[in-house]
Design a protein around this motif. Structure first.
Motif, PDB file in Angstrom:
ATOM      1  N   GLY A 237     -60.187 -26.153 -76.126  1.00  0.00           N
ATOM      2  CA  GLY A 237     -60.562 -24.747 -76.286  1.00  0.00           C
ATOM      3  C   GLY A 237     -60.397 -23.920 -75.027  1.00  0.00           C
ATOM      4  O   GLY A 237     -60.753 -22.744 -75.019  1.00  0.00           O
TER       5      GLY A 237
ATOM      6  N   ALA B 206     -62.075 -22.969 -79.613  1.00  0.00           N
ATOM      7  CA  ALA B 206     -62.202 -24.426 -79.648  1.00  0.00           C
ATOM      8  C   ALA B 206     -62.566 -24.898 -81.052  1.00  0.00           C
ATOM      9  O   ALA B 206     -63.205 -24.170 -81.815  1.00  0.00           O
ATOM     10  CB  ALA B 206     -63.279 -24.874 -78.664  1.00  0.00           C
TER      11      ALA B 206
ATOM     12  N   TRP C  11     -56.154 -25.300 -79.114  1.00  0.00           N
ATOM     13  CA  TRP C  11     -56.732 -25.319 -80.468  1.00  0.00           C
ATOM     14  C   TRP C  11     -56.180 -24.176 -81.316  1.00  0.00           C
ATOM     15  O   TRP C  11     -55.802 -24.380 -82.469  1.00  0.00           O
ATOM     16  CB  TRP C  11     -58.250 -25.236 -80.419  1.00  0.00           C
ATOM     17  CG  TRP C  11     -58.886 -24.935 -81.753  1.00  0.00           C
ATOM     18  CD1 TRP C  11     -59.525 -23.789 -82.114  1.00  0.00           C
ATOM     19  CD2 TRP C  11     -58.917 -25.784 -82.896  1.00  0.00           C
ATOM     20  NE1 TRP C  11     -59.967 -23.870 -83.408  1.00  0.00           N
ATOM     21  CE2 TRP C  11     -59.597 -25.100 -83.919  1.00  0.00           C
ATOM     22  CE3 TRP C  11     -58.440 -27.061 -83.164  1.00  0.00           C
ATOM     23  CZ2 TRP C  11     -59.809 -25.650 -85.177  1.00  0.00           C
ATOM     24  CZ3 TRP C  11     -58.654 -27.608 -84.425  1.00  0.00           C
ATOM     25  CH2 TRP C  11     -59.332 -26.900 -85.414  1.00  0.00           C
TER      26      TRP C  11
END
Length: 159
Positions: free
Chosen positions: A38, A86, A49
């Motif tokens: 993330g 994330a 991500w």
């Protein structure tokens, strides 16, 4: 002489599966530490991500568009990019990658259907055909896979 369609389909499958001249999607996401999934490097607009999810969402959309004339695509661009930097947990990360792999295989099955027509535009859409959609999956995934590798380099997580 080989059947031209068979030659084109073989080349498309190789292109979609990746490799040869560049890293595959699987290579790019392999063993990325959870704490970096993330992270958004300085001066970059997204995390690894977000790229993984963007690849997943876009490939799913192309697959569904190619096999289901009633499919409704997400709104562009917000429907193709996750807001979260994330994954919520390790399972979300694993499932997203698994879905990319599963749906890639599902798309490849379309190329193996008996009498497959690569060239005739779909009855729905605006002139797209299976050849174009196959090249779009390959091109789009390859482009963003390269970005994943750049992000990993910026994060110190790529050799």
């Amino acid at each position: 002489m080989k059947d031209t369609n068979a030659v084109v389909i073989k080349a498309l499958k190789e292109l979609i599966n990746g490799g040869h001249a560049h890293a595959t999607f699987e290579d790019a996401v392999k063993e990325l530490p959870a704490k970096l999934r993330g992270e958004v490097p300085e001066n970059m607009p997204y995390s690894v991500w977000q790229l993984v999810e963007h690849i997943r969402i876009t490939q799913w959309d192309i697959l569904e568009f190619s096999r289901n004339p009633k499919h409704q695509s997400p709104p562009w661009p917000e429907g193709y990019w996750p807001k979260e930097h994330a994954p919520k947990d390790a399972n979300a990360w694993k499932e997203s990658i698994a879905q990319v792999n599963r749906e890639r295989k599902e798309f490849l099955k379309l190329l193996d259907e008996p009498g497959v027509d690569l060239y005739t535009p779909f009855e729905h859409g605006s002139g797209q055909n299976l050849l174009r959609e196959a090249m779009l999956i390959a091109d789009h995934t390859s482009y963003h896979t390269g970005e994943i590798i750049v992000l990993r380099r910026l994060l110190g997580a790529w050799d």
